[in-house]
Design a protein around this motif. Structure first.
Motif, short mmCIF file in Angstrom:
data_model
loop_
_atom_site.label_atom_id
_atom_site.label_comp_id
_atom_site.label_asym_id
_atom_site.label_seq_id
_atom_site.Cartn_x
_atom_site.Cartn_y
_atom_site.Cartn_z
N ARG A 27 9.91 20.64 32.18
CA ARG A 27 8.91 21.55 32.74
C ARG A 27 9.54 22.86 33.16
NH1 ARG A 27 5.18 19.41 37.47
NH2 ARG A 27 3.87 21.11 36.71
N VAL A 28 8.83 23.95 32.98
CA VAL A 28 9.11 25.21 33.65
C VAL A 28 8.01 25.38 34.67
CG1 VAL A 28 9.30 27.71 33.41
CG2 VAL A 28 10.24 26.22 31.64
N ALA A 95 9.77 39.27 36.18
CA ALA A 95 8.74 38.67 37.03
C ALA A 95 8.31 37.31 36.52
CB ALA A 95 7.54 39.60 37.14
N ALA A 96 8.43 37.09 35.21
CA ALA A 96 7.98 35.83 34.62
C ALA A 96 8.90 34.66 34.96
CB ALA A 96 7.88 35.97 33.10
N VAL A 97 10.15 34.97 35.34
CA VAL A 97 11.09 33.90 35.69
C VAL A 97 11.38 33.84 37.18
CG1 VAL A 97 12.15 33.96 33.41
CG2 VAL A 97 13.15 35.31 35.26
N ARG A 98 10.93 34.84 37.92
CA ARG A 98 11.19 34.87 39.35
C ARG A 98 10.53 33.66 40.04
NH1 ARG A 98 9.32 39.81 40.53
NH2 ARG A 98 11.27 40.67 39.69
N GLY A 99 11.33 32.91 40.78
CA GLY A 99 10.80 31.75 41.51
C GLY A 99 10.49 30.57 40.63
N ARG A 100 10.97 30.57 39.38
CA ARG A 100 10.68 29.47 38.47
C ARG A 100 11.91 28.60 38.24
NH1 ARG A 100 6.28 30.57 33.77
NH2 ARG A 100 4.51 30.82 35.18
N ARG A 101 11.63 27.36 37.91
CA ARG A 101 12.67 26.33 37.77
C ARG A 101 12.44 25.54 36.49
NH1 ARG A 101 13.16 23.19 43.14
NH2 ARG A 101 14.46 25.02 43.61
N LEU A 102 13.53 25.16 35.86
CA LEU A 102 13.50 24.28 34.70
C LEU A 102 13.90 22.89 35.18
CD1 LEU A 102 13.25 24.20 31.51
CD2 LEU A 102 15.75 24.44 31.50
N SER A 103 12.99 21.92 35.03
CA SER A 103 13.24 20.57 35.55
C SER A 103 13.18 19.55 34.43
CB SER A 103 12.23 20.22 36.64
OG SER A 103 12.42 21.00 37.80
N PHE A 104 13.97 18.50 34.60
CA PHE A 104 14.10 17.45 33.59
C PHE A 104 13.52 16.16 34.15
CE2 PHE A 104 17.37 20.62 33.17
CZ PHE A 104 17.32 20.94 31.82
#
Length: 217
Positions: A27-28, A95-104
């Motif tokens: 997930r992003v 801005a599209a990646v600010r505060g976002r996380r890649l989770s497994f």
């Protein structure tokens, strides 16, 4: 098939696919939300929202994921970003990646979903590739069709799976909170990646590079 109402009944038998316990999901998502949390905020019936979100007309929690890192990243960050006529890389705005996380993640239980992968799968629900290829402006229509498919595959369908629009070799999925067992999604034991850190940007750009894209400097 935009602006076409669903028929009164299914023309065929929807294709059931089991995503087995242990299936890996990626997930992003917002770092403010747990990686395993379903989104419980219904989309507006007409504006914004995602392809198969719940709405006030069919209010269910939903969780989108890719079955690969590439599917998760492309589906989330490469939406409607055109190629540069001068052949430069496509730019993903900071801005599209600010505060976002890649989770497994992984499935902790078998989950049965409706396959929307093959043409015959789509035909069984009176649809064609438009349903999983439409751009965001037509999501109000894809949501309405998703609600209809859910209603006609109750109670067994716990989600949908389809080819990622931006990485057709891989799959995207949505799971429905009201039909999945509690704890159906769990962390896979791999540390998440905060995408707006120097290391996160480096790893994200490595995923984006084959798609001729990068995060804007």
């Amino acid at each position: 098939m935009v602006n076409v109402r669903p028929p009164e009944k299914l023309p065929g038998n929807p294709t059931r696919v089991t995503l087995a316990a242990g299936t890996e999901l990626v997930r992003v998502h917002s770092a403010r939300r747990s990686a395993t949390a379903f989104n419980g905020n219904p989309a507006d019936c007409f504006y914004g929202g995602g392809r198969f979100d719940g709405t006030a007309l069919d209010d269910y929690g939903f969780l989108y994921a890719g079955l690969t890192v590439e599917a998760a990243v492309c589906e989330t960050l490469l939406r409607s970003i055109p190629f540069d006529p001068a052949a430069g890389p496509r730019l993903v705005q900071r801005a599209a990646v600010r505060g976002r996380r890649l989770s497994f993640l992984r499935l902790a239980a078998d989950v049965t979903v409706v396959s929307l992968v093959a043409g015959r799968d789509l035909a069984s629900v009176a649809q064609d590739a438009w349903l999983v290829q439409a751009e965001a402006a037509e999501y109000p229509f894809t949501r309405a069709w998703g609600h209809w498919i859910r209603a006609h595959t109750a109670p067994w369908s716990q989600g949908f799976v389809w080819p990622s629009k931006r990485e057709p070799a891989d799959r995207a999925a949505v799971l429905f909170l009201d039909r999945c067992p509690a704890g159906a999604v769990e962390p896979a034991g791999v540390p998440p990646i905060d995408l707006d850190t120097p290391e996160g940007l480096r790893r994200l750009n490595a995923v984006l590079a084959p798609y001729h894209a990068q995060v804007a400097p």
